[in-house]
Design an enzyme around this catalytic site. Structure first.
Site, PDB file in Angstrom:
ATOM      1  N   TYR A 166       0.836  -1.204   0.000  1.00  0.00           N
ATOM      2  CA  TYR A 166       0.000   0.000   0.000  1.00  0.00           C
ATOM      3  C   TYR A 166       0.868   1.249   0.000  1.00  0.00           C
ATOM      4  O   TYR A 166       2.085   1.177   0.223  1.00  0.00           O
ATOM      5  CB  TYR A 166      -0.956   0.011   1.205  1.00  0.00           C
ATOM      6  CG  TYR A 166      -0.301   0.352   2.523  1.00  0.00           C
ATOM      7  CD1 TYR A 166       0.487  -0.576   3.191  1.00  0.00           C
ATOM      8  CD2 TYR A 166      -0.457   1.610   3.095  1.00  0.00           C
ATOM      9  CE1 TYR A 166       1.085  -0.261   4.407  1.00  0.00           C
ATOM     10  CE2 TYR A 166       0.141   1.932   4.312  1.00  0.00           C
ATOM     11  CZ  TYR A 166       0.914   0.992   4.958  1.00  0.00           C
ATOM     12  OH  TYR A 166       1.514   1.315   6.142  1.00  0.00           O
TER      13      TYR A 166
ATOM     14  N   LYS B 103       6.499  -2.022   2.102  1.00  0.00           N
ATOM     15  CA  LYS B 103       5.278  -1.427   2.668  1.00  0.00           C
ATOM     16  C   LYS B 103       4.125  -2.401   2.441  1.00  0.00           C
ATOM     17  O   LYS B 103       3.270  -2.202   1.575  1.00  0.00           O
ATOM     18  CB  LYS B 103       5.015  -0.054   2.014  1.00  0.00           C
ATOM     19  CG  LYS B 103       4.171   0.863   2.890  1.00  0.00           C
ATOM     20  CD  LYS B 103       4.304   2.287   2.419  1.00  0.00           C
ATOM     21  CE  LYS B 103       3.274   3.222   3.036  1.00  0.00           C
ATOM     22  NZ  LYS B 103       3.247   3.261   4.484  1.00  0.00           N
TER      23      LYS B 103
ATOM     24  N   GLU C 106      12.042   2.688  14.520  1.00  0.00           N
ATOM     25  CA  GLU C 106      11.180   3.751  13.984  1.00  0.00           C
ATOM     26  C   GLU C 106       9.884   3.797  14.782  1.00  0.00           C
ATOM     27  O   GLU C 106       9.697   3.009  15.715  1.00  0.00           O
ATOM     28  CB  GLU C 106      10.911   3.508  12.491  1.00  0.00           C
ATOM     29  CG  GLU C 106      10.220   2.183  12.205  1.00  0.00           C
ATOM     30  CD  GLU C 106       9.943   1.952  10.716  1.00  0.00           C
ATOM     31  OE1 GLU C 106       9.980   2.896   9.923  1.00  0.00           O
ATOM     32  OE2 GLU C 106       9.649   0.786  10.376  1.00  0.00           O
TER      33      GLU C 106
ATOM     34  N   LEU D 194      11.049   1.207   7.367  1.00  0.00           N
ATOM     35  CA  LEU D 194      10.514   1.632   6.077  1.00  0.00           C
ATOM     36  C   LEU D 194      11.245   2.903   5.656  1.00  0.00           C
ATOM     37  O   LEU D 194      11.458   3.811   6.477  1.00  0.00           O
ATOM     38  CB  LEU D 194       9.013   1.933   6.194  1.00  0.00           C
ATOM     39  CG  LEU D 194       8.393   2.310   4.864  1.00  0.00           C
ATOM     40  CD1 LEU D 194       8.203   1.071   3.984  1.00  0.00           C
ATOM     41  CD2 LEU D 194       7.070   3.028   5.034  1.00  0.00           C
TER      42      LEU D 194
HETATM   43  N1  PMP Z   1       7.634   3.870   8.941  1.00  0.00           N
HETATM   44  C1  PMP Z   1       6.476   3.177   8.931  1.00  0.00           C
HETATM   45  C2  PMP Z   1       6.437   1.845   9.620  1.00  0.00           C
HETATM   46  C3  PMP Z   1       5.336   3.708   8.325  1.00  0.00           C
HETATM   47  O1  PMP Z   1       4.195   3.016   8.301  1.00  0.00           O
HETATM   48  C4  PMP Z   1       5.400   4.995   7.735  1.00  0.00           C
HETATM   49  C5  PMP Z   1       4.187   5.634   7.121  1.00  0.00           C
HETATM   50  N2  PMP Z   1       3.756   4.974   6.016  1.00  0.00           N
HETATM   51  C6  PMP Z   1       6.617   5.683   7.756  1.00  0.00           C
HETATM   52  C7  PMP Z   1       7.727   5.086   8.370  1.00  0.00           C
HETATM   53  C8  PMP Z   1       6.765   7.048   7.142  1.00  0.00           C
HETATM   54  O2  PMP Z   1       6.689   6.952   5.753  1.00  0.00           O
HETATM   55  P1  PMP Z   1       6.228   8.187   4.851  1.00  0.00           P
HETATM   56  O3  PMP Z   1       7.101   9.333   5.213  1.00  0.00           O
HETATM   57  O4  PMP Z   1       6.461   7.704   3.464  1.00  0.00           O
HETATM   58  O5  PMP Z   1       4.783   8.439   5.158  1.00  0.00           O
END
Ligand code: PMP
Length: 287
Positions: A32, A145, A179, A203
């Site tokens: 996603y 993701k 994270e 991620l």
């Molecule tokens: N880490 C995780 C586990 C996440 O789910 C997200 C949000 N999708 C992020 C980091 C931050 O990613 P982004 O800046 O692309 O929203």
């Protein structure tokens, strides 16, 4: 107004459309993305589409959409829904097939999307948030993701249980922070910005990438992509979480510790201001 898109058609979100043997539904077998809409325009959609392609490749899900097509559907959803500020969520599952763990033959991936109004939490950005620490129990491909989010769900619930706004995860074997439950995490100590390096354990956030590649160098800060312990984070001068929805949100309390003086720090504030400048440049305005 909210609006959905399912298998080629724009639909009301309340319509019953899930297919019982969609592998996304039965195995979480899919990926996603979530993109922020500002002023009727998607911010950093190219980066989200690149990450989507990478996630699909890593899971060996055939890529059956061109970026141009996905971009056009995003724009159609914005137009048809009339949403000016909100979030577009999309997922691509491996497709529908008789239930069996191994990949089915000749199956066509299934795209579904939603659009909704939503607003950035500016109070959190102005005052900072409190976070709890939670053991990172997720699988070893957090770089994908994927729709499998149970580890993230349990992590996020821990913050609700403790009546705080966020969760920061750490690996028990190394005692290193990875994270947030749906964000990347940074600290600032003695003028240096720290964040976990890109690896299978986090991620690669789009917001993180924009900070690391564009904003931090342009402001002249020193960044180290190196993991750190919860104790190090608690003793930091500043901390912040980044994501598509949080943008750059200060973390002023971590478990039992106050970070710095308990107020958003100057480095964090300057990063958020620069991020807003980039959004304004790409989307015309913040709202
Ligand atoms: N880490 C995780 C586990 C996440 O789910 C997200 C949000 N999708 C992020 C980091 C931050 O990613 P982004 O800046 O692309 O929203």
């Amino acid at each position: 107004m909210e609006l959905g898109f399912f298998d080629g058609e724009f639909i009301d979100l309340k319509e019953r459309r899930v297919l019982l043997e969609d592998r996304g539904y039965q195995f979480g077998d899919g990926i996603y993305e979530a993109t922020h809409v500002y002023n009727g325009k998607c911010f950093a959609l190219d980066r989200h589409l690149a990450r989507c392609r990478r996630s699909l490749r890593e899971l060996r899900i055939p890529i059956t959409y061109m970026d141009e097509e996905l971009t056009a559907i995003h724009n159609d959803l914005i137009q048809k829904s009339g949403v000016k500020n909100g979030v577009i969520y999309f997922q691509i599952t491996r497709g529908v097939a008789k239930r069996n763990h191994a990949f089915p033959d000749s199956v066509v991936p299934l795209l579904s999307m939603t659009i909704r109004e939503s607003k950035t939490n500016t109070k959190w950005q102005e005052e900072g948030i409190h976070c709890t620490l939670f053991e990172d129990i997720r699988w070893l491909r957090c770089d994908i993701k994927s729709l499998n989010l149970l580890g993230n769900v349990l992590a996020k619930q821990a913050s609700h249980d403790k009546n705080v706004q966020g969760t920061i995860q750490y690996r028990k074997d190394t005692n290193l922070i990875t994270e947030g439950s749906s964000s990347n995490f940074f600290v600032v100590k003695d003028g240096v910005i720290w964040t976990h390096p890109i690896s299978n354990l986090i991620l690669k956030g789009v917001t993180r990438s924009i900070l690391v590649e564009k904003i931090i160098p342009s402001l002249g800060y020193t960044l180290v992509e190196k993991a750190f312990t919860p104790e190090f984070a608690k003793s930091a001068d500043e901390a912040f979480a980044t994501s598509t929805s949080l943008e750059v949100t200060p973390v002023v309390h971590l478990e039992d510790a106050t970070i710095g003086n308990g107020k958003p720090g100057d480095v964090t504030k300057s990063l958020l201001a620069a991020y807003h400048d980039l959004v304004k440049k790409e989307c015309g305005s913040l709202s």
